[in-house]
Motif scaffolding. Structure first.
Motif, short mmCIF file in Angstrom:
data_model
loop_
_atom_site.label_atom_id
_atom_site.label_comp_id
_atom_site.label_asym_id
_atom_site.label_seq_id
_atom_site.Cartn_x
_atom_site.Cartn_y
_atom_site.Cartn_z
N ALA A 46 -37.27 37.15 43.47
CA ALA A 46 -36.55 36.07 44.16
C ALA A 46 -36.56 36.28 45.68
O ALA A 46 -36.36 35.32 46.43
CB ALA A 46 -35.11 36.00 43.66
N VAL A 47 -36.80 37.52 46.13
CA VAL A 47 -36.82 37.76 47.58
C VAL A 47 -37.97 37.03 48.27
O VAL A 47 -37.95 36.82 49.48
CB VAL A 47 -36.89 39.28 47.94
CG1 VAL A 47 -35.64 40.00 47.42
CG2 VAL A 47 -38.16 39.92 47.41
N TYR A 48 -38.99 36.60 47.48
CA TYR A 48 -40.12 35.85 48.06
C TYR A 48 -39.81 34.37 48.17
O TYR A 48 -40.62 33.62 48.71
CB TYR A 48 -41.37 36.01 47.20
CG TYR A 48 -41.88 37.42 47.10
CD1 TYR A 48 -42.43 38.06 48.20
CD2 TYR A 48 -41.81 38.12 45.90
CE1 TYR A 48 -42.90 39.36 48.10
CE2 TYR A 48 -42.28 39.41 45.79
CZ TYR A 48 -42.82 40.02 46.90
OH TYR A 48 -43.28 41.31 46.80
N GLY A 49 -38.69 33.91 47.62
CA GLY A 49 -38.41 32.48 47.60
C GLY A 49 -39.44 31.77 46.73
O GLY A 49 -39.82 32.26 45.67
N ARG B 133 -46.64 39.39 51.05
CA ARG B 133 -46.23 38.02 51.37
C ARG B 133 -44.89 38.03 52.10
O ARG B 133 -44.07 38.94 51.90
CB ARG B 133 -46.11 37.16 50.10
CG ARG B 133 -47.36 37.09 49.24
CD ARG B 133 -48.60 36.75 50.03
NE ARG B 133 -48.55 35.43 50.67
CZ ARG B 133 -49.42 35.00 51.58
NH1 ARG B 133 -50.38 35.79 52.01
NH2 ARG B 133 -49.32 33.80 52.07
N PRO B 134 -44.63 37.02 52.92
CA PRO B 134 -43.35 36.97 53.65
C PRO B 134 -42.17 36.88 52.68
O PRO B 134 -42.29 36.29 51.61
CB PRO B 134 -43.45 35.68 54.47
CG PRO B 134 -44.88 35.28 54.46
CD PRO B 134 -45.50 35.88 53.24
N LEU B 135 -41.06 37.48 53.09
CA LEU B 135 -39.84 37.43 52.27
C LEU B 135 -38.99 36.25 52.75
O LEU B 135 -38.77 36.08 53.94
CB LEU B 135 -39.06 38.75 52.41
CG LEU B 135 -39.88 39.99 52.02
CD1 LEU B 135 -39.05 41.26 52.22
CD2 LEU B 135 -40.38 39.89 50.59
N ASN C 191 -30.50 36.60 48.39
CA ASN C 191 -29.97 37.23 49.60
C ASN C 191 -29.38 38.60 49.30
O ASN C 191 -29.60 39.57 50.03
CB ASN C 191 -28.85 36.37 50.20
CG ASN C 191 -29.34 35.57 51.38
OD1 ASN C 191 -30.40 35.82 51.93
ND2 ASN C 191 -28.55 34.59 51.78
N THR C 192 -28.61 38.68 48.21
CA THR C 192 -27.97 39.97 47.88
C THR C 192 -29.03 41.00 47.50
O THR C 192 -28.90 42.18 47.80
CB THR C 192 -26.94 39.84 46.74
OG1 THR C 192 -27.60 39.45 45.52
CG2 THR C 192 -25.83 38.87 47.09
N LYS C 193 -30.10 40.56 46.80
CA LYS C 193 -31.13 41.53 46.39
C LYS C 193 -31.91 42.04 47.61
O LYS C 193 -32.21 43.23 47.72
CB LYS C 193 -32.10 40.90 45.37
CG LYS C 193 -31.48 40.45 44.06
CD LYS C 193 -30.59 41.48 43.39
CE LYS C 193 -31.32 42.62 42.75
NZ LYS C 193 -30.39 43.45 41.92
N LEU C 194 -32.21 41.14 48.55
CA LEU C 194 -32.94 41.59 49.74
C LEU C 194 -32.05 42.50 50.60
O LEU C 194 -32.52 43.51 51.14
CB LEU C 194 -33.43 40.38 50.56
CG LEU C 194 -34.29 40.73 51.78
CD1 LEU C 194 -35.48 41.62 51.40
CD2 LEU C 194 -34.78 39.48 52.48
N TRP C 195 -30.76 42.16 50.68
CA TRP C 195 -29.84 43.05 51.41
C TRP C 195 -29.85 44.43 50.75
O TRP C 195 -29.91 45.47 51.44
CB TRP C 195 -28.42 42.47 51.42
CG TRP C 195 -27.48 43.36 52.17
CD1 TRP C 195 -27.23 43.37 53.50
CD2 TRP C 195 -26.70 44.44 51.60
NE1 TRP C 195 -26.34 44.37 53.81
CE2 TRP C 195 -26.01 45.04 52.66
CE3 TRP C 195 -26.54 44.94 50.32
CZ2 TRP C 195 -25.15 46.13 52.47
CZ3 TRP C 195 -25.69 46.01 50.12
CH2 TRP C 195 -25.01 46.60 51.19
#
Ligand SMILES: NC(=O)c1ccc[n+]([C@@H]2O[C@H](COP(=O)([O-])OP(=O)(O)OC[C@H]3O[C@@H](n4cnc5c(N)ncnc54)[C@H](O)[C@@H]3O)[C@@H](O)[C@H]2O)c1
Length: 195
Positions: free
Chosen positions: A138-141, A157-159, A167-171
């Motif tokens: 999900a961090v890749y959108g 690939r861009p996040l 958002n919580t996972k990328l944090w």
């Protein structure tokens, strides 16, 4: 025994104590089963409130088992005690329902950010050799199309998280790197796609 369990890199797991947060859930329970098959000693920390009993039965993690702790990853004393006795930690506990995270950002923050911070604080002060953070694709959108217009997902690939959950996972990913990078504890981040 399946060939995958003969991989020499898994030998160091033999007899190793591995704390699996969220080990009573869908992904965590599979990790627990795989660890046991490798000869490791999995220890579960889970709230066990994400599913009704018939679903929990499918996951085959007995919440009354000897190596199962019913608790929250935000409970400092519990997490400190468990990490103090673990060789490895796999942090899979999360409020993992994307739509529910959007409806309840406070709950998502509590489990996924506050909970992750509590685990990291404990791991930094423990003998744990490696923490594995279970993140999400999900961090890749929605992903970005390559030159041929096709959307492919790869680690370069861009996040672009587009949900509270993402958002919580990328944090969590970034906090793991910030807190454990350069410390005595190694870390790995895995990004599961839909399981
Ligand atoms: N299922 C998927 O498709 C998928 C995809 C990508 C990433 N993930 C990640 O995998 C991990 C597990 O997800 P899942 O699908 O198995 O979800 P799940 O809900 O089945 O499992 C999560 C477990 O964590 C526990 N938990 C939640 N909050 C807790 C807390 N504060 N303290 C202690 N335990 C708590 C729940 O009780 C549950 O057993 C999560 O980190 C999630 O972000 C899952």
């Amino acid at each position: 025994m399946a060939d995958v369990y003969r991989d020499p890199r898994l030998r160091e797991l033999t007899g190793a104590s591995v704390l699996v947060t969220g080990g009573g859930g869908l992904v965590g329970s599979r990790i627990v089963a795989q660890l046991a098959a490798c000869g490791a000693v999995p220890i579960v920390l889970d709230r066990f409130d994400a599913y009704p009993q018939p679903v929990r039965d499918l996951f085959r993690v007995d919440r009354h088992g000897a190596r199962v702790v019913l608790g929250d990853v935000r409970e400092r004393a519990t997490v400190k005690w468990l990490t103090g006795r673990a060789d490895y930690v796999i942090h899979a506990a999360a409020y993992a329902d994307v739509a529910a995270c959007t409806r309840r950002p406070d709950t998502a923050f509590a489990a996924n950010a506050h909970g992750t911070q509590t685990v990291l604080d404990a791991v930094v002060a423990s003998p744990v050799k490696r923490l594995v953070f279970v993140s999400s694709a999900a961090v890749y959108g929605d992903g970005t199309p390559a030159g041929d217009g096709v959307v492919r997902f790869s680690e370069d690939r861009p996040l672009n998280p587009i949900s509270v959950y993402a958002n919580t996972k990328l944090w969590g990913e970034r906090q793991v790197r910030l807190m454990l990078g350069g410390s005595g504890t190694a870390c790995s981040i895995v990004r599961y796609f839909s399981v």
